[in-house]
Enzyme design. Structure first.
Site, mmCIF file in Angstrom:
data_model
loop_
_atom_site.group_PDB
_atom_site.id
_atom_site.type_symbol
_atom_site.label_atom_id
_atom_site.label_comp_id
_atom_site.label_asym_id
_atom_site.label_seq_id
_atom_site.Cartn_x
_atom_site.Cartn_y
_atom_site.Cartn_z
ATOM 1 C CG ASP A 122 -1.895 0.956 -8.136
ATOM 2 O OD1 ASP A 122 -2.337 1.146 -6.982
ATOM 3 O OD2 ASP A 122 -1.069 0.062 -8.395
ATOM 4 C CG HIS A 123 -1.455 5.723 -4.749
ATOM 5 N ND1 HIS A 123 -2.273 5.661 -3.640
ATOM 6 C CD2 HIS A 123 -1.839 6.822 -5.439
ATOM 7 C CE1 HIS A 123 -3.112 6.687 -3.647
ATOM 8 N NE2 HIS A 123 -2.865 7.399 -4.738
ATOM 9 C CE1 TYR A 126 1.332 -4.974 -4.295
ATOM 10 C CE2 TYR A 126 1.518 -4.765 -1.913
ATOM 11 C CZ TYR A 126 2.023 -5.211 -3.124
ATOM 12 O OH TYR A 126 3.218 -5.895 -3.146
ATOM 13 C CG HIS A 127 -3.394 2.140 -2.777
ATOM 14 N ND1 HIS A 127 -2.591 3.176 -2.320
ATOM 15 C CD2 HIS A 127 -3.442 1.237 -1.763
ATOM 16 C CE1 HIS A 127 -2.165 2.901 -1.100
ATOM 17 N NE2 HIS A 127 -2.669 1.733 -0.741
ATOM 18 N N PRO A 128 -5.395 -0.192 -6.712
ATOM 19 C CG PRO A 128 -6.080 -2.344 -7.313
ATOM 20 C CD PRO A 128 -5.175 -1.605 -6.362
#
Length: 569
Positions: free
Chosen positions: A294-295, A468-470
């Site tokens: 994630d980021h 919110y980049h899983p």
């Protein structure tokens, strides 16, 4: 009992693309199952309302992380889209393909054929770029991409770009084209003032096809198996249990949390994890749910010396006028996500392609729209984008209503902690350029007292949020990779008639937001599934800083961080 040819689970960024592409053949029947409902809501369709659907349970699964050991035990929200369009209906609409080197890294990690040259034609096929097609951009695809209001409504956008150039970074005319690295305009998935989710772009135009059936409000419980073959799924709807069979394939597009969880509930995964959850092992596959990436980002905030920021537009009257203009004309501040300038830079010499991303916002507020302080301000959302930390997704039982455990292990790798120190210093340097002097007031966050290494580390642990980049939890890989869940055609290893197509299939996370590469993946996977000839690779040139091995930016030798060691006095 019903049946179809292709059964797709999840009407999100990938599932809507697959439904549209697979149903182009009138001889096959396609069923698309979605747990949520309609995306017909002003809060979804209006770009500037982007924080509202994300904070509404109707459109958000409401996942949360476990207590994160690298973040002092904090629990972070992990929103995922629920409803037609999935996360493309609740995201920030930022369109970033990632650097060419990110995609090439997939192939070098074992995903044969997934390189930039092979993927570029699918980026193009998906897109209608508002400035027209070129060697990199598409001009006739379903997905509309623009630049919001072209930075015309606030001088802060241009000032941020000028500050980056003044600090020695290049300008870029198109970070999704020849040159990602540098400062320039940001692109967004907005179509004539409306959010261009995959539901809007791909699904809505084809809903009338007789060979496509969309069933919403369905909770898929498991994949039905006969030996090592997927034959359908079981799902619940309106209190009843149904089974749906697929003659050709079952395709999971439930996202980087939903897809591995569904595989695990079906008995596909690590035997030790499944047995701990009380689930019988149908097919051992160690990598399911592993490799989670994630980021992280922080809000780097300053007071603004001129009364021009979005903070003055947060009152009910201003919001009402913005909404009225959008309702009548689909223009103005309601027709943008407000992230209209951005940057992609390298964190140090020896880093070949950008690994830090900036979203610039001419206001100082949280993602939920709450003001950070009284008065005017501006901020950048910034963070290192190539983390070394790896997490996992794991179910605790076969109950589909019980959320899986999501542990990211943020900042548990020393490299990630060091990258954040560099990120904070580089950001201060950029925002301290004279191009911002006219606007820049007091630094609100992190704040002038946060200078020493220990203080920076502590502030980051307490203030980072997920971007919110899983992703990457069902990664593609080679035959020699014991953790690879999928082969290079997105097929679940050791299984027949079962694929995964969504952001979980990435071997490694890209440098940027994930909606664009997820859509590209689905476009290419559609051809792999149907057996169509793949689009011919395009060997388009990509800019790499010629001094990348020696300098963090052109003309700048590598330097040590200026922040002091130890705690601040």
């Amino acid at each position: 009992m019903r049946d179809c040819d292709y059964l797709i689970v999840g009407a999100g960024s990938a599932g809507c693309v697959l439904a549209a592409r697979l149903s182009e053949d009138p001889s096959v029947n396609v069923v698309l199952l979605e747990a949520g409902g309609s995306d017909r809501s002003i809060m979804v369709q209006m770009p500037s309302a982007l924080s509202m659907p994300m904070n509404t349970r109707r459109f958000n699964w409401g996942f949360q992380s476990e207590a994160e050991p690298g973040l002092d035990g904090r629990v972070l929200d992990t929103p995922r889209g629920l409803g037609l369009g999935g996360s493309s209906s609740i995201n920030g609409m930022v369109y970033v393909r990632g650097h060419a080197e990110d995609i090439n890294q997939w192939e070098s990690s074992g995903a044969r054929g997934w390189n930039y040259a092979s993927c570029l034609p699918y980026f193009q096929r998906a897109e209608t770029w508002y400035r027209g097609a070129d060697q990199y951009r598409g001009g006739s695809g379903p997905l509309s991409v623009c630049a919001g209001n072209d930075m015309k409504l606030n001088p802060l956008y241009r000032a941020f770009i000028d500050a980056g150039i003044e600090a020695g970074y290049p300008a870029t005319e198109d970070y999704n084209g020849y040159q990602q690295e540098g400062f320039g305009q940001m692109h967004m998935t907005v179509d004539n003032g409306r959010r261009a989710s995959t539901s809007h772009a791909y699904l809505k135009p084809v809903r009338s096809r007789k060979n496509l059936r969309v069933i919403s409000g369905t909770l898929v419980t498991k994949v039905l198996l006969e030996g090592n073959r997927a034959i359908g799924v079981a799902y619940e709807k309106d209190g009843n249990v149904f089974e749906l069979l697929a003659r050709a394939e079952v395709i999971l597009s439930a996202g980087s949390i939903g897809s591995p969880a569904l595989l695990q509930r079906s008995g596909i995964g690590s035997p030790a994890s499944l047995e701990a959850a009380g689930i019988s092992v149908s097919h051992p596959l160690e990598g399911v749910g592993q490799n989670l990436q994630d980021h992280l980002e922080v809000y780097f905030q300053y007071r603004c010396l001129e009364p021009i920021s979005l903070n003055s537009r947060l009152g009910l009257f201003s919001k009402g006028m913005i909404g009225l203009q959008w309702l009548l004309f689909k223009t103005g501040l309601g027709a943008t996500n407000h992230f209209e300038s951005c940057a992609f830079i390298r964190s140090s010499a020896g880093v070949k392609s950008p690994d830090i991303q900036y979203h610039f916002l001419p206001g100082a507020m949280r993602y939920d729209g709450r003001a950070a302080f009284d008065g005017h301000g501006f901020q950048v959302h910034v963070g290192p984008n190539k983390p070394a930390s790896r997490g996992s997704v794991s179910v605790s039982s076969d109950d589909p209503r019980q959320h899986p455990k999501v542990l990211f292990n943020y900042l548990t790798a020393e490299k990630d902690i060091a990258d954040w120190r560099a990120c904070i210093e580089l950001t201060r340097e950029i925002l301290g350029q004279s191009a911002m002097d006219r606007f820049r007031g007091q630094e609100i966050a992190p704040g002038e007292r946060v200078r020493a290494v220990d203080d920076i580390d502590a502030w980051v642990r307490q203030n980072v949020e997920s971007a919110y980049h899983p992703s990457c939890t069902c990664k593609m890989g080679g035959d020699d990779d014991p953790d690879a869940v999928l082969d290079s055609s997105c097929r679940v290893r050791g299984m027949d008639h079962l694929r995964v197509v969504d952001s979980s299939i990435f071997p490694t996370i890209t440098n940027g937001n994930l909606n664009a590469p997820t859509i590209m993946v689905a476009e290419r996977a559609a051809d792999l599934i149907t057996g169509k000839p793949l689009l011919a690779p395009m060997e388009a040139p990509v800019w790499i800083d010629p001094s990348w091995q020696q300098a963090q930016r052109a003309g700048q030798p590598q330097r040590e961080l200026s922040c002091e060691s130890g705690a601040a006095p």
